[in-house]
Scaffold this motif. Structure first.
Motif, PDB file in Angstrom:
ATOM      1  N   TYR A 192       0.832  -1.193   0.000  1.00 15.44           N
ATOM      2  CA  TYR A 192       0.000   0.000   0.000  1.00 15.44           C
ATOM      3  C   TYR A 192       0.872   1.250   0.000  1.00 15.44           C
ATOM      4  O   TYR A 192       1.888   1.296   0.693  1.00 15.44           O
ATOM      5  CB  TYR A 192      -0.875   0.049   1.249  1.00 15.44           C
TER       6      TYR A 192
ATOM      7  N   GLY B   9      -4.000  -0.841  -2.664  1.00 15.14           N
ATOM      8  CA  GLY B   9      -3.044  -1.932  -2.540  1.00 15.14           C
ATOM      9  C   GLY B   9      -2.801  -2.671  -3.842  1.00 15.14           C
ATOM     10  O   GLY B   9      -3.652  -2.708  -4.731  1.00 15.14           O
TER      11      GLY B   9
ATOM     12  N   TRP C 138      -4.745   6.705   1.770  1.00 10.53           N
ATOM     13  CA  TRP C 138      -4.230   5.372   1.455  1.00 10.53           C
ATOM     14  C   TRP C 138      -4.720   4.927   0.086  1.00 10.53           C
ATOM     15  O   TRP C 138      -5.834   5.258  -0.329  1.00 10.53           O
ATOM     16  CB  TRP C 138      -4.719   4.364   2.496  1.00 10.53           C
TER      17      TRP C 138
END
Length: 121
Positions: free
Chosen positions: A95, A114, A111
């Motif tokens: 990530y 991923g 974030w």
């Protein structure tokens, strides 16, 4: 708001190399220090590396020092993680994240979703 999208994950043999990327959009990319984290199955998410706003400072987890290199290209709003001499224990979802502060235990504001990296033995 900053949107982060990772790419470049895949399957690689032990000892091989892979580069993952993190493309940012939204607010000015260079406002943020950027980090890489990873989470292996059944384990907690762990810090991998961090790079300062203009790339002058970097720090790494001991487990990847000398093998991984974090970099960024602010003109392209993109951050990279070059991974060499990969080991099966590097297998994880990687990530990227953006923070307003620099450090090994700072809070990250944004974030990505991923990208999977799998290292076969």
């Amino acid at each position: 708001q900053v949107q982060l999208v990772e790419s470049g994950g895949g399957l690689v043999q032990a000892g091989g190399s892979l580069r993952v990327s993190c493309a940012a959009s939204g607010r000015t990319f260079s406002l943020y220090h950027m980090g890489w984290f990873r989470q292996a199955p059944g384990k907690e998410r762990e810090f991998v590396a961090i790079i300062s706003q203009f790339g002058a400072r970097t720090d790494y987890a001991d487990s990847v020092k000398g093998r991984f290199t974090i970099s960024r290209d602010n003109a392209k709003n993109t951050m990279y993680l070059q991974m060499n001499d990969l080991k099966p224990e590097d297998t994880a979802v990687y990530y990227c994240a953006a923070s307003s502060n620099y450090g090994l235990a700072v809070k990250y504001n944004y974030w990505g979703q991923g990208t999977q990296v799998t290292v076969s033995s």
